[in-house]
Enzyme design. Structure first.
Site, short mmCIF file in Angstrom:
data_model
loop_
_atom_site.label_atom_id
_atom_site.label_comp_id
_atom_site.label_asym_id
_atom_site.label_seq_id
_atom_site.Cartn_x
_atom_site.Cartn_y
_atom_site.Cartn_z
N GLY A 1 0.82 -1.22 0.00
CA GLY A 1 0.00 0.00 0.00
C GLY A 1 0.84 1.25 0.00
N GLY B 1 -0.23 5.17 -0.73
CA GLY B 1 -1.11 5.96 0.13
C GLY B 1 -0.38 7.07 0.86
CD GLN B 2 -2.63 11.10 5.01
OE1 GLN B 2 -3.47 10.27 5.36
NE2 GLN B 2 -2.52 12.28 5.58
CG ASP C 1 -0.48 1.04 -3.96
OD1 ASP C 1 -0.42 1.63 -2.87
OD2 ASP C 1 -1.54 0.93 -4.63
CG ASP D 1 -5.18 -7.50 -5.54
OD1 ASP D 1 -5.41 -7.24 -4.34
OD2 ASP D 1 -6.06 -7.89 -6.33
CE1 TYR E 1 -8.59 1.47 8.15
CE2 TYR E 1 -9.58 2.99 9.72
CZ TYR E 1 -8.47 2.52 9.04
OH TYR E 1 -7.25 3.11 9.26
CE LYS F 1 -6.16 -0.86 9.30
NZ LYS F 1 -4.89 -1.28 8.69
#
Ligand code: AKB
Length: 324
Positions: free
Chosen positions: A7, A10-11, A31, A51, A144, A148
């Site tokens: 990932g 992402g941010q 990613d 993926d 989510y 988690k």
């Protein structure tokens, strides 16, 4: 050290790749999506398509790269996950399982898991304690958060059962000069981005919304410090980490210190507001402070002073990239 990120687009990946490369590590970023233009600063690091919902592909890639350390960042965040819970389940739940299995099979010794304040939710007995400690009953309200919680438990399970040393942090809403993607805490970053590009922001949260937030340089440092901490010093797998917990209108006042003409209004979106209201107002991170010396450097105003010029540069660069 050979380090692999899932990932990475992402941010968090945006800032983490830069810190890891600057420290001289060999970084493989993965990613589903190709390297975004915003990640051009990390063009020295390898970028591979992955993926994480594809178990065979994840195992083959981990086997090929044989990383010493993995940062598992791939996730669908809270607001986007409520629009597509099946996608959130597949990426966050099955993806985490696949990454743990790939670590076990490829002999990866250490995995860093990125959890979230979304694991918390109001218990049936009343509101969450404020500050909220590590160990309270977990009642997440989003897919989510549910995934988690499961990821945290899997992390501890793989550490005990298979010797994959999995450890992680529960991130507050993270703020940085990068476009966020599908989080409920995004209102906080948009107060900065829209103040710079539009002169103000109509927030999707109430003015008195208060959740734990953190500036990304602290978030990245927390990941690196936890990753390098001696296992013997760690008394748990997953740690609360905290920095500051301002109300939305306190963020507005901080932004107005740097951009006095910025205007803020509040039009709460019921769906995202109910997610925000289910989260802790502030976190007790004393275990992280005690076990591995965690301490944030940025408070709200220090973040604002550093972030506003960075947001300006990000928007200028975006405008340059979009016209070429
Ligand atoms: C979200 O808003 O979903 C995330 C988070 C707090 O984990 N930023």
């Amino acid at each position: 050290m050979k380090i692999l990120l899932t990932g990475a687009g992402g941010q968090i990946g945006h800032d983490l790749i830069g810190s890891l490369s600057a420290a001289g590590h060999s970084v493989t970023s993965t990613d589903l999506a190709p390297r975004p233009p915003s990640h051009a600063h990390a063009s020295g690091a390898a970028w591979l398509g992955l993926d994480v919902t594809d178990a065979a592909a994840t195992e083959a890639l981990f086997e090929k790269v044989k990383p010493d350390l993995v940062f598992h960042l791939a996730a669908i965040l809270s607001a986007r996950g409520e629009k597509d819970p099946k996608l959130a389940y597949d990426v966050n739940q099955t993806g985490t399982w696949n990454v743990l299995e790939a670590c076990r099979k490829a002999g990866v010794s250490r995995l860093i898991f990125t959890s979230s304040i979304a694991v918390f939710g109001p218990p049936p007995s009343g509101p969450l304690p404020d500050p909220t400690p590590d160990d309270v009953a977990l009642h997440p309200t989003t897919m989510y958060g549910v995934t988690k919680v499961a990821g945290e438990l899997l992390c501890a399970y793989y550490t005990k059962k298979f010797n994959v040393d999995c450890r992680g942090v529960r991130f507050p809403g993270l703020i940085s000069a990068a476009m966020p993607g599908g989080g409920s805490s995004d209102y906080a970053l948009f107060m900065y981005v829209d103040a710079v590009r539009k002169g103000g922001y109509d927030a999707f949260a109430r003015n008195d919304t208060r959740i734990p937030l953190m500036y990304m340089p602290d978030g990245v440092r927390a990941l690196l410090e936890l990753a390098m901490a001696d296992r013997e010093r760690l008394t748990r797998s997953i740690y609360n980490i905290a920095a500051f917990s301002p109300r939305a209108d306190e963020i507005a006042a901080s932004v107005q210190r740097a951009i006095p003409e910025a205007k803020f209004t509040y039009s709460p979106d019921p769906r995202r507001q109910s997610i925000l209201d289910s989260w802790p107002k502030s976190l007790d991170d004393s275990a992280a402070r005690r076990d591995w010396g965690w301490k944030p450097k940025y408070d709200l105003d220090a973040m604002t002073d550093d972030l506003v010029p960075r947001v300006r540069r990000m928007l200028e660069l975006g405008a340059i990239l979009s016209t070429h």
